[in-house]
Design a protein around this motif. Structure first.
Motif, PDB file in Angstrom:
ATOM      1  N   THR A  22      10.494  16.516  28.816  1.00  0.00           N
ATOM      2  CA  THR A  22      10.261  17.959  28.751  1.00  0.00           C
ATOM      3  C   THR A  22      10.080  18.409  27.304  1.00  0.00           C
ATOM      4  OG1 THR A  22      11.572  18.338  30.761  1.00  0.00           O
ATOM      5  CG2 THR A  22      11.221  20.223  29.302  1.00  0.00           C
ATOM      6  N   GLY A  25       6.741  17.135  26.019  1.00  0.00           N
ATOM      7  CA  GLY A  25       5.644  17.909  26.589  1.00  0.00           C
ATOM      8  C   GLY A  25       5.500  19.270  25.929  1.00  0.00           C
ATOM      9  N   GLN A  28       4.064  18.732  22.452  1.00  0.00           N
ATOM     10  CA  GLN A  28       2.639  18.409  22.492  1.00  0.00           C
ATOM     11  C   GLN A  28       1.806  19.645  22.800  1.00  0.00           C
ATOM     12  OE1 GLN A  28       2.578  15.552  20.776  1.00  0.00           O
ATOM     13  NE2 GLN A  28       0.932  14.837  22.109  1.00  0.00           N
ATOM     14  N   ILE A 197      -1.904  22.305  32.825  1.00  0.00           N
ATOM     15  CA  ILE A 197      -0.737  21.467  32.554  1.00  0.00           C
ATOM     16  C   ILE A 197      -0.381  20.631  33.783  1.00  0.00           C
ATOM     17  CG2 ILE A 197       1.666  21.456  31.820  1.00  0.00           C
ATOM     18  CD1 ILE A 197      -0.484  22.271  29.703  1.00  0.00           C
ATOM     19  N   GLN A 200      -2.819  17.779  33.622  1.00  0.00           N
ATOM     20  CA  GLN A 200      -2.541  16.826  32.551  1.00  0.00           C
ATOM     21  C   GLN A 200      -1.266  16.029  32.812  1.00  0.00           C
ATOM     22  OE1 GLN A 200      -2.816  18.945  28.804  1.00  0.00           O
ATOM     23  NE2 GLN A 200      -5.043  18.892  28.847  1.00  0.00           N
ATOM     24  N   LEU A 201      -0.294  16.649  33.464  1.00  0.00           N
ATOM     25  CA  LEU A 201       0.918  15.921  33.836  1.00  0.00           C
ATOM     26  C   LEU A 201       0.620  14.848  34.880  1.00  0.00           C
ATOM     27  CD1 LEU A 201       3.663  18.705  34.156  1.00  0.00           C
ATOM     28  CD2 LEU A 201       3.766  16.717  32.633  1.00  0.00           C
ATOM     29  N   ASN A 205      -1.176  11.840  32.679  1.00  0.00           N
ATOM     30  CA  ASN A 205       0.073  11.176  32.287  1.00  0.00           C
ATOM     31  C   ASN A 205       0.829  10.531  33.449  1.00  0.00           C
ATOM     32  OD1 ASN A 205       0.408  11.880  29.281  1.00  0.00           O
ATOM     33  ND2 ASN A 205      -0.107  13.856  30.192  1.00  0.00           N
ATOM     34  N   PHE A 212       8.881  18.583  35.992  1.00  0.00           N
ATOM     35  CA  PHE A 212       8.450  18.785  34.606  1.00  0.00           C
ATOM     36  C   PHE A 212       7.684  20.091  34.389  1.00  0.00           C
ATOM     37  CE2 PHE A 212       8.890  14.110  34.980  1.00  0.00           C
ATOM     38  CZ  PHE A 212       9.936  13.966  34.076  1.00  0.00           C
ATOM     39  N   ILE A 216       9.076  22.594  31.597  1.00  0.00           N
ATOM     40  CA  ILE A 216       8.249  22.932  30.435  1.00  0.00           C
ATOM     41  C   ILE A 216       8.003  24.433  30.390  1.00  0.00           C
ATOM     42  CG2 ILE A 216       5.927  22.713  29.468  1.00  0.00           C
ATOM     43  CD1 ILE A 216       5.962  19.781  30.425  1.00  0.00           C
TER      44      ILE A 216
END
Length: 316
Positions: A22, A25, A28, A197, A200-201, A205, A212, A216
């Motif tokens: 977390t 993330g 980033q 997001i 992208q998670l 990833n 998450f 986040i």
């Protein structure tokens, strides 16, 4: 007893892992390491789409404004056409600086525009602690629009051109846009921060959205002062009549191409969509510079001409 200790250790490791992911993330998203200026200029020179010597020959002038929250912002003015009231503001992507916008400056200079390149908050020479994906940045853009009108006249016509983070920023700005804004070019923008997001998670990833995404989001609220749901360019696109040109590479895996397609589909009023085959993220101009340049210049000129035309002539 041993079993209980093992369970406690496993839970502790799990908690530390989730907490670490977390924090990473969040970092980033909001505090990603910035690219050195030398790396950006070397890239521009290597691709051949623009040269620093050419930029220097345009006599850039350093300027500053203060945004709504007291953040000092830096930019550079290219006033190649002192008698023109046509301006464009160029807004770069994440981890870059105004240097990344230099190639686009050439397009607009040739089209008769004066150009303002800006460093987004936390980038380049601008102040700022966190990147907020348009939540604060849209107000930064407003400060720059007001700067142009104050220094060059209320009758200026202004366009916006943003790439990646900059694309999302200029679309977020549609929700508060000044009447001086006549068109927007959004290159590889995201349509909604929650969706981005999540994508992208889970896709990039290979992590589960739960827990998450929620963690986040909470950290964004407590540390950076905004939540994912507060950034949704597609909402502003849908409600705005300002002409928008969406540009996206068909091979973009960082901000997926369908985000621009979705925004184009719901956009009311004047709109265009340029999909560049084979282009990855923020790579459309390098991939097909001729088509990119011609499309952008024609779009900008068309929508400045439409607002400059005599109303009576428009009825003929």
């Amino acid at each position: 007893m041993l079993y209980t200790i093992i369970i406690a250790i496993v839970l502790l490791i799990l908690i530390l892992t989730v907490s670490g992911i977390t924090r990473f993330g969040f970092h980033q998203m909001t505090r990603m390491r910035l690219r050195p200026a030398e790396n950006i200029t070397n890239y521009l020179e290597r691709t051949g789409i623009f040269t620093i010597d050419k930029y220097d020959s345009m006599s850039p002038r350093q300027v500053q404004v203060t945004s709504h929250d007291g953040t000092r912002l830096s930019g550079q003015v290219l006033e190649a056409h002192p008698d023109s009231k046509d301006w464009v503001i160029l807004v770069h992507g994440i981890t870059c600086s105004l240097l990344q916008s230099i190639p686009f400056a050439g397009i607009y200079e040739e089209a008769g525009f004066n150009v303002l390149l800006i460093d987004q908050r936390r980038h380049g020479q601008s102040e700022g602690k966190y990147t907020t994906y348009g939540y604060h940045e849209k107000h930064d853009v407003e400060s720059w629009v007001e700067w142009i009108l104050e220094h060059y006249g209320e009758d200026c016509q202004v366009g916006l051109h943003g790439q990646s983070l900059g694309g999302g920023t200029v679309l977020e700005y549609l929700g508060i846009a000044h009447p001086a804004i006549k068109f927007v070019v959004a290159d590889c923008p995201y349509s909604d921060l929650t969706e981005l997001i999540h994508y992208q998670l889970t896709v990039l990833n290979k992590l589960p959205a739960f827990p998450f995404l929620r963690l986040i989001d909470r950290r964004l609220g407590s540390k950076a002062g905004f939540r994912l749901a507060q950034v949704s360019p597609i909402r502003n696109v849908q409600a705005s009549q300002i002409p928008v040109l969406f540009i996206h590479g068909t091979e973009d895996r960082y901000v997926p191409t369908w985000m621009s397609q979705n925004m184009y589909d719901v956009k009311t009023g004047p709109k265009e969509l340029l999909l560049v085959p084979g282009a990855v993220h923020a790579n459309a101009y390098e991939t097909d510079p001729k088509r990119y340049k011609e499309t952008v210049a024609a779009f900008a000129k068309q929508h400045l001409a439409s607002v400059s035309a005599d109303p009576a002539e428009a009825l003929v």
